[in-house]
Motif scaffolding. Structure first.
Motif, short mmCIF file in Angstrom:
data_model
loop_
_atom_site.label_atom_id
_atom_site.label_comp_id
_atom_site.label_asym_id
_atom_site.label_seq_id
_atom_site.Cartn_x
_atom_site.Cartn_y
_atom_site.Cartn_z
N UNK A 166 1.91 -1.74 14.61
CA UNK A 166 0.45 -1.87 14.65
C UNK A 166 -0.24 -0.57 15.06
N UNK A 167 0.54 0.38 15.57
CA UNK A 167 -0.03 1.65 16.02
C UNK A 167 0.32 2.81 15.09
N UNK A 168 0.90 2.51 13.93
CA UNK A 168 1.32 3.56 13.00
C UNK A 168 0.15 4.38 12.46
N UNK A 169 -0.94 3.71 12.14
CA UNK A 169 -2.03 4.36 11.41
C UNK A 169 -3.24 4.57 12.31
N UNK A 170 -3.56 5.81 12.56
CA UNK A 170 -4.78 6.11 13.30
C UNK A 170 -6.01 5.90 12.41
N UNK A 171 -5.81 6.10 11.12
CA UNK A 171 -6.89 5.93 10.16
C UNK A 171 -6.30 5.52 8.82
N UNK A 172 -6.84 4.48 8.22
CA UNK A 172 -6.35 4.03 6.92
C UNK A 172 -7.21 4.65 5.81
N UNK A 173 -6.59 5.36 4.88
CA UNK A 173 -7.36 5.90 3.75
C UNK A 173 -8.03 4.78 2.96
N UNK A 174 -9.27 5.00 2.57
CA UNK A 174 -10.01 3.98 1.82
C UNK A 174 -9.78 4.09 0.31
N UNK A 175 -9.46 5.31 -0.14
CA UNK A 175 -9.40 5.56 -1.57
C UNK A 175 -8.08 6.27 -1.91
N UNK A 213 0.85 -1.18 0.00
CA UNK A 213 0.00 0.00 0.00
C UNK A 213 0.89 1.23 0.00
N UNK A 214 0.27 2.39 0.04
CA UNK A 214 1.00 3.65 0.07
C UNK A 214 0.81 4.37 1.41
N UNK A 215 0.42 3.63 2.44
CA UNK A 215 0.25 4.24 3.76
C UNK A 215 1.59 4.77 4.26
#
Length: 360
Positions: free
Chosen positions: A95-104, A84-86
């Protein structure tokens, strides 16, 4: 004199073993020292596959033919097929890197001259969208806009969005995103809302779509023209006499333009494979998009209630090169035309080769 100098040089430096050089600990940073200590501790662990003696694990004998090509010697549990591009941190728990994962995912191919327009466009996309900018002129807007600090920037001089898409948007790289927007830089978005557009795309089960286009001098196709009598989406239209051999075929149906397409994850996996490595303008691709979804006349449509304006900024033409005394944009235009014919020929020849093989 040369002998004397050579002698003193020879005796001034002690002999050094090439097999191992031990440097004083004072030249290491605290980070380096910590990493070396962690590596030493890791060697002391006992792994399940440690079949050898001492602290060096033996390489397990594994062969999994169903693994991806080149990864047959890996246990399936360690193989990661997609990415992904997160954006991730360099510290803390993964496991705590992303508070919110973009859907699009939304991508724009941009130049410095259109930065104001890009700023207006990106503000139409909520936090559910990952922003990816392809810079064709080498000028990256890092500090001028707050959103730019969270965007991904890829800069390669004088390339088109389909060149970028083929190389940086492989389906396994963007598999985390439900929909992928691959947009031009010269779009007016005053009447557009990305979240509402996505809602309608999902509601009407469109795999490939685009916002409606406000009628202007640059409009070519009736299919993508915004129709004021439509509240939601359009899937077909009437074109000029003789343009459509079948009402379910482009440009009367199963058709969107290449300036502002929106692809579902599944549709993009097919479309990506149609993009030719050496045909950079994407001409002719719009007529072939229907091969990526079935039934195409139902799965491809235009979102009329969320519309955009094609401003027809001639920015790409300025990236050409003057030849034989002609303006740079003329060479770009000629290449666009020739690529359209080349793509049509390649697709037709591929069809013929396939059916010939099937019959044979």
């Amino acid at each position: 004199m040369g002998i004397v100098v050579g002698y003193f040089i020879g005796v001034s430096f002690p002999s050094v073993s090439l097999a191992r050089v031990i440097l004083p600990s004072s030249i290491y940073s605290p980070f380096d020292v910590t990493m070396r200590e962690d590596q030493a501790k890791a060697l002391e662990r006992s792994f399940p596959e440690n079949l050898g003696s001492g602290n060096t694990p033996a390489t397990p004998k594994i062969y999994v033919p169903t693994n991806p090509r080149g990864a047959e010697s890996l246990p399936p549990g360690i193989v990661v097929l997609e990415t992904d591009l997160y954006l991730r941190r360099l510290w803390g728990e993964p496991s705590e890197d992303l508070k919110k994962k973009p859907k699009y995912l939304v991508t724009f191919t941009v130049g410095w001259g259109q930065r104001g327009n890009i700023d207006a466009s990106i503000k139409k996309f909520s936090g559910d969208f990952q922003i990816l900018l392809f810079h064709y002129d080498g000028l990256v807007t890092e500090d001028q806009y707050e959103w730019s600090k969270k965007a991904i920037h890829i800069s390669v001089m004088k390339q088109t969005k389909w060149w970028y898409a083929k190389r940086f948007l492989h389906p396994d790289i963007v598999a985390a995103y439900e929909y992928i927007f691959i947009w031009d830089e010269d779009l007016g978005v005053e009447h557009f809302n990305a979240d509402k557009c996505i809602q309608l795309v999902k509601k009407h089960d469109l795999e490939i779509s685009q916002p409606g286009l406000e009628p202007n001098n640059g409009l070519t196709w009736q299919m993508t023209k915004r129709r004021g009598d439509k509240k939601f989406t359009s899937r077909d239209t009437e074109e000029k006499p003789g343009w459509c051999s079948d009402p379910h075929l482009p440009p009367c149906a199963a058709f969107v333009e290449i300036m502002a397409p929106v692809f579902s994850r599944a549709a993009w996996r097919c479309v990506w494979h149609m993009i030719q490595n050496n045909l950079v303008h994407g001409r002719g691709l719009d007529f072939a998009l229907r091969r990526g979804v079935k039934p195409a006349h139902e799965k491809i449509g235009v979102v009329d209630s969320q519309w955009i304006i094609h401003q027809v900024a001639p920015s790409l033409g300025s990236q050409g090169q003057s030849e034989n005394g002609e303006a740079p944009w003329k060479g770009v235009r000629d290449r666009c035309r020739s690529e359209w014919a080349l793509f049509q020929d390649r697709l037709a020849n591929a069809d013929k080769a396939y059916f010939k093989h099937q019959i044979g």
